[in-house]
Scaffold this active site. Structure first.
Site, mmCIF file in Angstrom:
data_model
loop_
_atom_site.group_PDB
_atom_site.id
_atom_site.type_symbol
_atom_site.label_atom_id
_atom_site.label_comp_id
_atom_site.label_asym_id
_atom_site.label_seq_id
_atom_site.Cartn_x
_atom_site.Cartn_y
_atom_site.Cartn_z
ATOM 1 N N ASP A 54 0.831 -0.999 -0.049
ATOM 2 C CA ASP A 54 -0.062 -0.081 0.094
ATOM 3 C C ASP A 54 0.764 1.111 0.049
ATOM 4 O O ASP A 54 0.599 2.161 0.904
ATOM 5 C CB ASP A 54 -1.009 -0.002 1.368
ATOM 6 N N GLU A 220 -11.212 -0.476 -3.772
ATOM 7 C CA GLU A 220 -10.445 0.292 -2.853
ATOM 8 C C GLU A 220 -9.152 0.819 -3.130
ATOM 9 O O GLU A 220 -8.899 0.909 -4.479
ATOM 10 C CB GLU A 220 -10.059 -0.659 -1.619
ATOM 11 N N HIS A 284 -3.023 -1.185 -5.241
ATOM 12 C CA HIS A 284 -2.742 -0.170 -4.100
ATOM 13 C C HIS A 284 -1.704 0.691 -4.436
ATOM 14 O O HIS A 284 -0.469 0.443 -3.752
ATOM 15 C CB HIS A 284 -2.866 -0.752 -2.805
ATOM 16 N N ARG A 314 4.104 -8.898 -0.222
ATOM 17 C CA ARG A 314 4.113 -7.752 -1.176
ATOM 18 C C ARG A 314 5.022 -6.777 -1.042
ATOM 19 O O ARG A 314 5.552 -6.171 0.000
ATOM 20 C CB ARG A 314 2.843 -7.193 -1.285
#
Length: 350
Positions: A54, A220, A284, A314
């Site tokens: 993110d 999102e 993201h 990630r």
């Protein structure tokens, strides 16, 4: 709607945010790059696991500032004069998220400059359970900086992954929340200031297309991209625990930004997995400009295996984007980690 949960500990922690960000900005402003050598080439990922999902990556006065999910209550920041240098840059703790009832987990911090101040919008859930997820905000360089909760949904409802949209001379806050139909969707709310919204949000995108519903129906992690008078809102779709996490896009078509009909959804994804390049679940993301202002780059997280899921595996990757003949962004294909990339234009070795 005003901020809530004001407390003395927040003042002290936010003062640390103000001191750090203002000091880094002053250092960057005084850095003369005119005669320096170009920055080094690099390969992805630019920030390794575990604090690398993110990501928000901002370029300001020739310096890169980086924040991402840490899986703890701490917000950590990296700073580097080169993209290549982010990998080994030290992590500085700039805030510890707390609530009135014990510790919590922070994720998806978003760093934004508005009117010569810096803001960090971040999601918080108390541990254990990850139940009551809400969006908080920090402000730097104020006379009495204070953090609190943005009142985005009725009944203190679940709301995460927020960022600011500057449009038509006004500020709007876009984020992800659940609708009455149980679909995790993109919402937008009007802001009365960078730290307060003036009304609850309204839904402008729901995961109704097949490619938005792989694993779970999800919209999102939205981020605004503006060029030549056009406003795009890019977002992550499908479940992050699958290799099919990807990016979609809305475009503002005029009228009231709080009304869904003012936005048009593009029918196909704009960025998705590449089996050939060994990149899975890219999403993201954030966008940042090159130091000379001539290029736009994307920062995103992805996995190197289709089975790695939605956790600490990630890593953050970056690559330059381009533009289609019709004026829409072209994000291309996620590049393999073996590909050597030239640095952003105007970057210098530091």
């Amino acid at each position: 709607m005003m901020l809530v949960h004001r407390r003395g500990a927040g003042r002290r922690a936010l003062s640390l945010v103000a001191v750090l960000i203002v000091a880094l900005s002053m250092i960057a402003a005084g850095h003369d790059r005119a005669d320096a050598a170009p920055g080094p080439s690099f390969t992805n990922p630019v920030v390794p696991a575990p604090n690398s999902a993110d990501p928000t990556l901002v370029q300001y006065n020739g310096q890169y500032y980086y924040v991402a999910t840490t899986w703890t209550s701490n917000i950590l920041m990296r700073r580097s004069s080169t993209i290549a240098g982010l990998r080994s840059a030290s992590e500085r703790r700039i805030f510890t998220a707390t609530q009135n009832t014990g510790c919590c987990t922070m994720w998806a911090p978003h760093l934004e400059q508005i009117n010569n101040r810096w803001y960090i919008y971040y999601s918080v859930a108390p541990r254990p359970g990850y139940g009551s997820r809400r969006t908080h905000v920090l402000e730097s360089a104020a006379n009495d900086p204070m953090g609190g909760v943005l009142n985005l949904m009725p009944n203190n409802g679940w709301a995460i992954d927020g960022a600011v949209l500057k449009l038509n001379g006004a500020l709007y806050f876009h984020y992800s929340a659940f609708h009455a139909d149980k679909l995790q969707s993109i919402y937008i709310a009007p802001m009365s200031s960078p730290t307060s919204v003036s009304a609850y949000g309204t839904r402008i995108s729901a995961p109704t297309l097949a490619w938005e519903r792989q694993g779970q129906p999800v919209n999102e992690g939205s981020f605004a991209l503006q060029r030549n008078g056009r406003t795009f809102l890019t977002y992550s779709a499908s479940y992050c625990g699958t290799a099919d996490y990807k990016l979609g896009m809305l475009e503002y078509r005029g009228g009231n930004p709080l009304v869904a009909s003012s936005w048009t959804k593009f029918p196909t994804p704009i960025f998705q997995r590449s089996n050939a390049n060994g990149v899975y679940g890219p999403g993201h993301h954030s966008f940042f400009t090159s130091p000379d202002g001539t290029e736009i780059w994307i920062a995103y997280h992805a996995n190197s295996s289709a089975s790695q899921g939605c956790g600490t595996t990630r890593t953050t990757r970056v690559q330059k984007i381009s533009w289609n003949a019709d004026g829409t962004p072209n994000l291309g294909v996620p590049v393999p980690t073996s590909k050597v990339l030239a640095p952003p234009s105007g970057e210098t070795g530091g």
